[in-house]
Design an enzyme around this catalytic site. Structure first.
Site, PDB file in Angstrom:
ATOM      1  N   ASN A  62     -29.877  -4.383  24.781  1.00 16.96           N
ATOM      2  CA  ASN A  62     -31.110  -4.229  23.790  1.00 16.96           C
ATOM      3  C   ASN A  62     -30.918  -5.843  23.095  1.00 16.96           C
ATOM      4  OD1 ASN A  62     -32.669  -4.312  21.743  1.00 16.96           O
ATOM      5  ND2 ASN A  62     -31.725  -2.613  20.850  1.00 16.96           N
ATOM      6  N   VAL A  63     -32.085  -6.586  23.435  1.00 18.21           N
ATOM      7  CA  VAL A  63     -31.588  -8.158  23.000  1.00 18.21           C
ATOM      8  C   VAL A  63     -31.830  -8.046  21.333  1.00 18.21           C
ATOM      9  CG1 VAL A  63     -33.012  -8.937  24.935  1.00 18.21           C
ATOM     10  CG2 VAL A  63     -34.344  -8.370  22.818  1.00 18.21           C
ATOM     11  N   TYR A 162     -46.728  -8.979  15.646  1.00 21.87           N
ATOM     12  CA  TYR A 162     -46.745  -9.735  17.003  1.00 21.87           C
ATOM     13  C   TYR A 162     -46.815 -11.315  16.758  1.00 21.87           C
ATOM     14  CZ  TYR A 162     -47.180 -10.491  21.955  1.00 21.87           C
ATOM     15  OH  TYR A 162     -47.221 -11.027  23.246  1.00 21.87           O
ATOM     16  N   LYS A 166     -44.318 -14.383  17.458  1.00 21.19           N
ATOM     17  CA  LYS A 166     -44.700 -15.445  18.346  1.00 21.19           C
ATOM     18  C   LYS A 166     -44.871 -16.782  17.883  1.00 21.19           C
ATOM     19  CE  LYS A 166     -44.303 -12.761  21.958  1.00 21.19           C
ATOM     20  NZ  LYS A 166     -43.368 -12.860  23.145  1.00 21.19           N
TER      21      LYS A 166
HETATM   22  N1  LIG Z   1     -48.783  -9.779  29.719  1.00 26.60           N
HETATM   23  C1  LIG Z   1     -49.737 -10.730  28.769  1.00 26.60           C
HETATM   24  O1  LIG Z   1     -50.780 -10.732  29.020  1.00 26.60           O
HETATM   25  C2  LIG Z   1     -48.654 -11.429  27.779  1.00 26.60           C
HETATM   26  C3  LIG Z   1     -49.545 -12.484  27.204  1.00 26.60           C
HETATM   27  C4  LIG Z   1     -48.726 -13.077  26.269  1.00 26.60           C
HETATM   28  C5  LIG Z   1     -47.523 -13.060  26.241  1.00 26.60           C
HETATM   29  N2  LIG Z   1     -46.690 -12.101  26.715  1.00 26.60           N
HETATM   30  C6  LIG Z   1     -45.428 -12.081  26.368  1.00 26.60           C
HETATM   31  O2  LIG Z   1     -44.560 -12.231  27.830  1.00 26.60           O
HETATM   32  C7  LIG Z   1     -43.446 -11.376  27.778  1.00 26.60           C
HETATM   33  C8  LIG Z   1     -43.363 -10.523  28.911  1.00 26.60           C
HETATM   34  O3  LIG Z   1     -44.681  -9.503  28.695  1.00 26.60           O
HETATM   35  P1  LIG Z   1     -45.086  -8.416  29.848  1.00 26.60           P
HETATM   36  O4  LIG Z   1     -46.568  -8.240  29.845  1.00 26.60           O
HETATM   37  O5  LIG Z   1     -44.272  -8.756  31.198  1.00 26.60           O
HETATM   38  O6  LIG Z   1     -44.469  -7.198  29.294  1.00 26.60           O
HETATM   39  P2  LIG Z   1     -43.780  -5.735  30.028  1.00 26.60           P
HETATM   40  O7  LIG Z   1     -43.836  -4.751  28.587  1.00 26.60           O
HETATM   41  O8  LIG Z   1     -44.570  -5.544  31.181  1.00 26.60           O
HETATM   42  O9  LIG Z   1     -42.477  -6.041  30.148  1.00 26.60           O
HETATM   43  C9  LIG Z   1     -41.387  -6.585  29.045  1.00 26.60           C
HETATM   44  C10 LIG Z   1     -40.019  -6.232  29.547  1.00 26.60           C
HETATM   45  O10 LIG Z   1     -39.166  -6.206  28.367  1.00 26.60           O
HETATM   46  C11 LIG Z   1     -38.182  -5.202  28.250  1.00 26.60           C
HETATM   47  N3  LIG Z   1     -37.837  -4.878  26.843  1.00 26.60           N
HETATM   48  C12 LIG Z   1     -38.469  -4.541  25.892  1.00 26.60           C
HETATM   49  N4  LIG Z   1     -37.823  -4.461  24.872  1.00 26.60           N
HETATM   50  C13 LIG Z   1     -36.450  -5.113  24.901  1.00 26.60           C
HETATM   51  C14 LIG Z   1     -35.336  -5.153  24.318  1.00 26.60           C
HETATM   52  N5  LIG Z   1     -35.109  -4.747  23.061  1.00 26.60           N
HETATM   53  N6  LIG Z   1     -34.160  -5.387  24.978  1.00 26.60           N
HETATM   54  C15 LIG Z   1     -34.309  -5.894  26.513  1.00 26.60           C
HETATM   55  N7  LIG Z   1     -35.305  -5.761  27.111  1.00 26.60           N
HETATM   56  C16 LIG Z   1     -36.593  -5.193  26.424  1.00 26.60           C
HETATM   57  C17 LIG Z   1     -39.109  -4.135  28.540  1.00 26.60           C
HETATM   58  O11 LIG Z   1     -38.311  -2.942  29.165  1.00 26.60           O
HETATM   59  C18 LIG Z   1     -39.955  -4.584  29.941  1.00 26.60           C
HETATM   60  O12 LIG Z   1     -39.337  -4.601  31.017  1.00 26.60           O
HETATM   61  C19 LIG Z   1     -43.448 -10.723  26.475  1.00 26.60           C
HETATM   62  O13 LIG Z   1     -42.700 -11.584  25.401  1.00 26.60           O
HETATM   63  C20 LIG Z   1     -44.840 -10.663  26.067  1.00 26.60           C
HETATM   64  O14 LIG Z   1     -45.116 -10.641  24.473  1.00 26.60           O
HETATM   65  C21 LIG Z   1     -47.381 -11.339  27.598  1.00 26.60           C
END
Ligand SMILES: NC(=O)c1ccc[n+]([C@@H]2O[C@H](COP(=O)([O-])OP(=O)(O)OC[C@H]3O[C@@H](n4cnc5c(N)ncnc54)[C@H](O)[C@@H]3O)[C@@H](O)[C@H]2O)c1
Length: 252
Positions: A62-63, A162, A166
């Site tokens: 857990n980060v 959020y 960010k």
């Molecule tokens: N998908 C989008 O459109 C989008 C847009 C802007 C930013 N982001 C950012 O990109 C990153 C990835 O997004 P995504 O869409 O792939 O999300 P996702 O939910 O598909 O994947 C996120 C991963 O992080 C892991 N995770 C969550 N909490 C954690 C913790 N405490 N410790 C360790 N691992 C943990 C989850 O298990 C999951 O595998 C995030 O930071 C998100 O905010 C995504």
């Protein structure tokens, strides 16, 4: 930095953008340490990296938990012998208006809803960056850290938690780029717009259409396009302290 045989940690590497990054970097010959909460998903990503011809290992951590991050980074350094890069990608959303009034009833964003997002998306990035940078300095390895921010850092309605996290990640990218340059560590950031991930795939086509209509390029981004930007920052030795915006031209 040439990625062949370099050891890169990706948090949230189990699925979504983290998985796309892992596959992309594996194809470039990087060795991946994948950190996530979900063992099954992690194992799948490890398999994909191995299929791409690279070495990969899974770490449950857990980060947002200091002890776990300290122990995991130490374990990764021991397992691989060195660390050359980190992608702070793990993130969560807990959207909601700060104050909502519906049918005369007032409700508030709870402190837990605020704190959960700050803990993972901001404190988690701080902890992983601190531990990885310390290890790199100790071991005298040079490399780069890439933070994943978001277009929402500009301030998105319903995302007070959020957006704050960010924006903090984008600001600290500049701080850490200044602080760590003397050790040969660069720090960059990618701010994605709306990307085609599992969450969006579940949306109704009409809602998706409405969402993409406002994007100048008229489509969502692809996870591979974010992975491409992450690789660019890792590889380009003159990139530091800046945010690369990958959003199809959208402004919130
Ligand atoms: N998908 C989008 O459109 C989008 C847009 C802007 C930013 N982001 C950012 O990109 C990153 C990835 O997004 P995504 O869409 O792939 O999300 P996702 O939910 O598909 O994947 C996120 C991963 O992080 C892991 N995770 C969550 N909490 C954690 C913790 N405490 N410790 C360790 N691992 C943990 C989850 O298990 C999951 O595998 C995030 O930071 C998100 O905010 C995504």
């Amino acid at each position: 930095m040439q990625l062949q045989d370099k050891v890169i940690i990706i948090t949230g590497g189990g699925q979504g953008l983290g998985r796309a990054m892992a596959e992309h970097l594996a194809a470039k010959g990087a060795k991946l340490a994948l950190v996530d909460l979900n063992q099954e998903r992690l194992d799948e990503t490890v398999g994909l990296c191995q299929a791409a011809g690279s070495e990969a290992r899974a770490y449950i951590c857990n980060v947002a938990n200091e002890e776990q991050v300290v122990a995991t980074v130490a374990q990764i350094a021991e397992d691989f012998g060195a660390i050359h890069g980190l992608v702070n990608n793990a993130g969560i959303i807990r959207d909601g208006l700060t104050i909502k009034v519906k049918d005369g009833e007032l409700s508030k964003m709870s402190l837990a809803q605020w704190q959960a997002v700050i803990d993972v998306n901001l404190t988690g990035v701080f902890l992983c960056t601190r531990e990885v940078a310390a290890k790199m300095i100790e071991q005298k390895t040079q490399g780069a850290i890439v933070n994943i921010s978001s277009i929402s850092r500009a301030g998105n309605m319903g995302q007070a938690n959020y957006s704050a996290a960010k924006a903090g990640v984008a600001a600290d990218t500049v701080v850490w780029a200044k602080e760590l340059a003397r050790y040969g560590i660069r720090v960059g950031c990618v701010a994605p717009g709306f990307i085609e991930t599992e969450i969006l795939a579940a949306m109704k086509p009409e809602a998706l259409e409405k969402m993409t209509a406002g994007i100048p390029l008229r489509r969502l981004g692809k996870p591979q396009e974010i992975a491409h930007s992450v690789a660019y920052i890792l590889e380009n030795d003159y990139f530091t302290g800046r945010v690369l915006e990958l959003d199809g031209g959208l402004r919130l």
